[in-house]
Structure formats: structure tokens, C-alpha cells
Design an enzyme around this catalytic site. Structure first.
Site, PDB file in Angstrom:
ATOM      1  N   GLU A 331      -5.808 -15.373  -2.348  1.00 26.32           N
ATOM      2  CA  GLU A 331      -5.585 -15.598  -3.785  1.00 26.32           C
ATOM      3  C   GLU A 331      -4.217 -16.202  -4.095  1.00 26.32           C
ATOM      4  O   GLU A 331      -3.560 -15.784  -5.044  1.00 26.32           O
ATOM      5  CB  GLU A 331      -5.733 -14.272  -4.555  1.00 26.32           C
ATOM      6  CG  GLU A 331      -7.117 -13.693  -4.440  1.00 26.32           C
ATOM      7  CD  GLU A 331      -7.222 -12.293  -5.053  1.00 26.32           C
ATOM      8  OE1 GLU A 331      -8.245 -12.022  -5.692  1.00 26.32           O
ATOM      9  OE2 GLU A 331      -6.302 -11.480  -4.873  1.00 26.32           O
TER      10      GLU A 331
HETATM   11  C1  TNX Z   1      -9.221  -9.037  -4.376  1.00 24.70           C
HETATM   12  S1  TNX Z   1      -9.672  -9.000  -1.543  1.00 24.70           S
HETATM   13  C2  TNX Z   1      -8.024  -8.971  -3.689  1.00 24.70           C
HETATM   14  C3  TNX Z   1      -7.092  -7.868  -3.983  1.00 24.70           C
HETATM   15  C4  TNX Z   1      -7.598  -6.979  -5.063  1.00 24.70           C
HETATM   16  C5  TNX Z   1      -9.075  -6.762  -4.893  1.00 24.70           C
HETATM   17  C6  TNX Z   1      -9.660  -5.792  -5.861  1.00 24.70           C
HETATM   18  C7  TNX Z   1      -8.412  -9.748  -1.522  1.00 24.70           C
HETATM   19  C8  TNX Z   1      -8.099 -10.375  -0.284  1.00 24.70           C
HETATM   20  N1  TNX Z   1      -7.702  -9.778  -2.652  1.00 24.70           N
HETATM   21  O1  TNX Z   1      -5.827  -8.370  -4.299  1.00 24.70           O
HETATM   22  O2  TNX Z   1      -6.911  -5.779  -5.002  1.00 24.70           O
HETATM   23  O3  TNX Z   1      -9.729  -7.990  -5.030  1.00 24.70           O
HETATM   24  O4  TNX Z   1     -10.973  -5.495  -5.549  1.00 24.70           O
END
Ligand code: TNX
Length: 527
Positions: A331
Site C-alpha cells: 500500500e
Molecule cells: C491491509 S494487508 C493492510 C494493513 C491493514 C489491513 C487491515 C496489508 C499488507 N496491508 O495495513 O492493517 O489491510 O485489514
């Protein structure tokens, strides 16, 4: 009628025969015994042969080991676990020729599977064999599941022969200690529960926008400033290096490898708030206590960024005996792809320079991956496939199946639901090797169940989301696919009720499971 000869033995034989029959039948009546069907094994072993008989562990039972120091430690842990259950302290002795009673833990080169073990329980002996102490440790967890959760008419173990080994080498859980901080003791408790179900990896998500949780001596403000808060604005916290090493050591005793994650280039606000020089504009950001994602980024074209990362990884590697360092990479919405790619390439090289293997979330496939690097699939199938095409291996954590922060149903008070609702059946009923076309068993290192803690501030909350779903992931990771059936699992899970209670776990009593709540006393039989 002919008188009896004065010294005829015939009537005595008859009397003795009657007495023996009577006594043995009495003994049978009085000796409590149990059946394999009274016990529930999770994960289900590769081969189980039910046999007649029961072994009873009593205060006189001796645990024999064959003199290997590490094996003795595993034996000691078994003794402690059993003491925790039964308040009985077993004695140990070294194994000698001809010992055919008691409990025997023995290393044997005849067993060649990693973590595999062979267990044989008869009326007078429990014999556990494995290639190495790790296999004995896994097998000891099986013995603990063959015991009742509470004392019945004795500590009864049903006779059985088991041969067992795992299907995947990596069976993990992840705990996000960045969004909310959890103490060393909380983490140790998580480790205890994982070990009971044969997990072998705990991934600690140590840094994120909301907190930096690991002391880095060359950059002390990371924890001083970046570790000071958490989601919701409460006081945060961090592990000193000594505390982190304590966790690593504790986990290692249970044959669980700690994989530390430093998430970057996004999810870095805690570091950016601690050191202004890591920001492109040279200004520190504010500490962040909300739950948005994707707004932060290291300044990828400043050299100081790489000096910083090198220092952090160098210190972390010195504290981490396991083979992997997790570099995050998810992300990074505030990092341009053209900056992201060279950034991940450089970070990958830093990890290899210090002798470790990088793991990253599936987005890191945009970089040029080495074929020993591991990509953790969480959301994007194309990313996972692209990683495999580069020769990298995949760790399976599909959010829609394996994210333990997803709600169980629409009214679950905790958790999120962006990846869907994951009830206990959905969590169990999937096969990592058929989930993504083009990614099969040879490409998969294993599975991991991540627990993100935006909504979880107490260890009881963590347990509520993790249990009982973690038992299902344990079975997916360990047991052969051909042995996994929902109906069988459902029954075995229902029988774990007393075990989970006994361990004081705040688990979610899913309505999908016909929980077997009776005290385990009622499962011992007298015949
Ligand atoms: C996605 S999964 C994220 C996290 C969040 C999560 C909540 C991932 C690699 N990144 O930063 O905490 O969703 O479900």
C-alpha cells in the site's frame, strides 16, 4: 462315587483358573480406559492407527530421554506443560536398553521428515521418535492433545500409532503490534497457543504509521517519539532490544521462528515523525493515531534513507536468528511506481548483504526479485503470479480467507470487513495450492494468518479474533489436503472446547460449531 485321590491337583487348577478369570475381569473393570474417539487432534496427523488399550500417566511415570541436551529441554517443556495441566511433576531418567515402560522421547534416524515424528501409545508405554528435537516437540503437542483437558479418572492416553509430518514448511501467524502495542507477556501467550497447534513462524509487524515498536540504538528517536502512541491516541510502547531477544528466545524454545517486519516505503509515518531528515521536505510529520493507510512514504531519492534502512536492518539482523527479514512494501500509494521499484531493489540488496532473505507483501513483485525472495500474497493475484514468474516463492495469506482481523459475521463487535466476512468455515475451507491459477504447491512456502490490530487494543480482543480460526490455519498448513474435511474438522474443533477454556482463551463461540461443552470427565469409560 470314587473318593478323590489325596493329592490330586485337578480341583486346585480349576479353582486357580476361576480365580484368575475373576481377578483379571475385576482388573479390567477397575482400570479406567479411554478411546481415541474421545480425543480430538488438530492438526489431523498424516496417519493414525487406532489400537486397543490405554496408557495412564501417573505420579510414578518416568519420562526417559536418550541424553541429547536439546532433547532434554524439549522433555522439560513437556513436563512443564503437563504440570500446568495436572499438577503432577514427572521425573526424568536416561534411556537404557530394554526400557519398555513409561514415556520415551528418542531421536531416530529412521524418521527422515522435517518436524515429523512417530508416536506409539500402548498400555505400558508412550514412545515418541523423531529425527531431531524439533520433531519431538511437535509430537509432544500431539501427546498433550491425547490427554483429557481436565483430569478424568486419571491422565489417560488412548493407545494409538501415529506417523506425522507437515505439508508446508512455513506455518505462520502475524501479529500487528504497531497499530496497538502488545506487551512481551502478551506476545509470549500468543506464542504458547500457536505452539500447541504446531505453528512454526510468528511474523511481528513491528512498524507502521501509528507506531515504531523495536528499539534501534543508532536511531533512538524511533521509539522515543515514534513508539509513544498508538491508534486512538493511547500511550504506545516498544520492545527494547533485550525484550525482543527475549521473545525470540522464548519462541525458539517452542521451535517458532520470529520474522520481524519493517514496513516501507509506505506505512512509515512513525519514523517520519521521529526524524525530519527522512522526509523529502526535511520536516517531521505529526504522530498519527487514526487508521487510514497509504498516506506516508520514505523519501526514496535521499541517500540518508538508505543509510537509515541499512542501520535498522543491520541491528535487526543481529537480534534475529531466523532466515527472513520482512520489508513490507504494501500500500505505498504515496510512492510513485518509478520510485518504488528502485527502492525495493535496494532494500532487497541490503537484506541479502546481511545474510538474510527478504519477504515482502505482494506489491514488491514490481521490483526485480531474486528467486530466493518471498512474496506474501494478500490481495492481488496478478502480483502473486508475476512474482512466481520471476522465480520467487509465495507465502499464502489471502485476505478473504486468512485475515483474522475480518469479522466472523456482520455483528462481530471487533474487526474489519473490507476483505469480506470470514466465518470459521470460510477460514478453514480452502486450499492454498488451488487458490490462484498457476500457483501450486511447488511455488508455495506455506501459509500465514495475519492479525491487524486497528480495532484490537487488548490481548482478549486479539484472542477473540484469532481463536478458533487459528486452529483451522494450523490444520491447512500442517495436514495433508486429502485428510481435510469440514465435517471432520468441525467435530474435532467442537471437542477442543474444554482445551481452549482450560487455557483461558477468550475465543469466539461460533454458532457453526456444535461445541462439546461437557466436562471431559464424561469421556472416560469404565467397562
Ligand atoms: C491491509 S494487508 C493492510 C494493513 C491493514 C489491513 C487491515 C496489508 C499488507 N496491508 O495495513 O492493517 O489491510 O485489514
Amino acid at each position: 462315587m470314587k473318593p478323590l485321590k489325596p493329592f490330586s491337583t485337578k480341583p486346585y487348577f480349576l479353582l486357580m483358573f476361576i480365580a484368575v478369570v475373576f481377578l483379571t475381569s475385576c482388573e479390567k473393570k477397575d482400570k479406567p480406559h479411554t478411546h481415541l474417539s474421545d480425543r480430538s487432534l488438530i492438526p489431523v496427523p498424516a496417519q493414525v492407527h487406532k489400537m486397543d488399550g490405554t496408557f495412564e500417566i501417573s505420579k510414578n511415570t518416568i519420562l526417559y530421554t536418550d541424553g541429547n541436551k536439546e532433547l532434554d529441554k524439549v522433555a522439560q517443556q513437556f513436563i512443564n506443560d503437563f504440570k500446568g495441566l495436572g499438577n503432577l511433576e514427572l521425573k526424568t531418567a536416561s534411556l537404557a536398553e530394554g526400557i519398555d515402560n513409561g514415556i520415551v522421547f528418542k531421536l531416530s534416524q529412521q524418521i527422515d521428515t522435517e518436524e515429523g515424528y512417530k508416536l506409539k501409545v500402548t498400555n505400558h508405554q508412550i514412545q515418541l521418535e523423531a529425527k531431531n528435537p524439533e520433531g519431538i516437540f511437535r509430537g509432544a503437542q500431539t501427546i498433550l492433545q491425547l490427554l483429557p483437558a481436565k483430569q478424568t479418572e486419571g491422565w489417560l492416553v488412548p493407545a494409538v500409532e501415529i506417523e506425522d509430518f507437515p505439508q508446508y514448511a512455513y506455518r505462520g501467524a502475524m501479529l500487528d503490534v504497531a497499530r496497538h502495542f502488545f506487551s512481551v507477556n502478551d506476545v509470549k501467550r500468543y506464542i504458547d497457543l500457536m505452539a500447541a497447534y504446531k505453528f512454526n513462524v510468528l511474523h511481528l509487524h513491528l512498524t507502521d504509521d501509528q507506531g515504531w515498536r523495536i528499539e534501534i540504538k543508532s536511531w533512538p528517536k524511533l521509539t522515543e517519539i515514534g513508539g509513544s502512541t498508538e491508534v486512538g491516541g493511547e500511550k504506545g510502547g516498544f520492545y527494547t532490544q533485550e525484550e525482543y531477544q527475549d521473545i525470540v528466545k522464548y519462541a525458539a524454545e517452542k521451535y517458532i521462528t520470529i520474522i520481524p517486519e519493517i514496513d516501507m516505503p509506505g506505512h512509515t509515518n512513525a519514523a517520519l515523525a521521529s526524524y525530519p531528515e527522512l522526509n523529502c521536505n526535511g520536516k517531521a510529520t505529526e504522530l498519527y493515531t487514526g487508521t487510514e493507510v497509504g498516506f506516508s512514504s520514505f523519501c526514496t531519492d535521499k541517500e540518508i534513507t538508505y543509510k537509515f534502512i541499512d542501520d535498522v536492518i543491520k541491528e535487526l539482523v543481529a537480534l534475529t536468528p531466523g532466515p527472513y527479514i520482512h520489508i513490507g512494501g504494501d500500500e505505498s500509494h504515496s510512492t510513485e511506481l518509478e520510485d518504488y521499484i528502485p527502492f525495493v531493489n535496494r532494500v532487497q540488496d541490503i537484506v541479502y548483504k546481511y545474510g538474510k532473505t527478504p519477504i515482502g507483501w505482494d506489491e514488491i513483485r514490481h521490483a526485480k526479485l531474486k528467486n530466493t525472495s518471498v512474496v506474501q500474497f494478500w490481495a492481488n493475484k496478478e502480483n502473486a503470479l508475476a512474482a512466481v514468474q520471476q522465480g520467487a516463492k509465495v507465502l499464502m495469506s489471502p485476505a478473504s480467507k486468512a485475515y483474522v482481523d475480518m469479522k466472523y459475521d456482520s455483528i462481530t463487535p471487533l474487526g474489519l470487513s473490507w476483505a469480506g466476512i470470514i466465518n470459521v468455515k470460510t477460514a478453514y475451507n480452502w486450499d492454498p495450492a488451488t487458490l490462484v491459477d498457476g500457483i501450486g504447491k511447488p511455488e508455495i512456502v506455506g501459509i500465514e494468518a495475519p492479525l491487524w490490530t486497528e480495532t484490537l487494543s487488548k490481548i482478549e480482543d486479539v484472542e477473540y479474533m484469532a481463536y478458533p480460526r487459528l486452529l483451522g490455519y494450523a490444520e491447512i498448513g500442517w495436514s495433508q489436503d486429502s485428510l481435510r474435511y469440514w465435517d471432520s474438522y468441525k467435530k474435532r474443533l467442537s471437542m477442543q472446547y474444554q482445551y481452549l477454556k482450560q487455557k483461558n482463551i477468550n475465543f469466539y463461540e461460533s454458532k457453526l460449531i456444535p461445541w462439546y461443552k461437557a466436562t471431559v470427565d464424561s469421556t472416560a469409560h469404565k467397562h
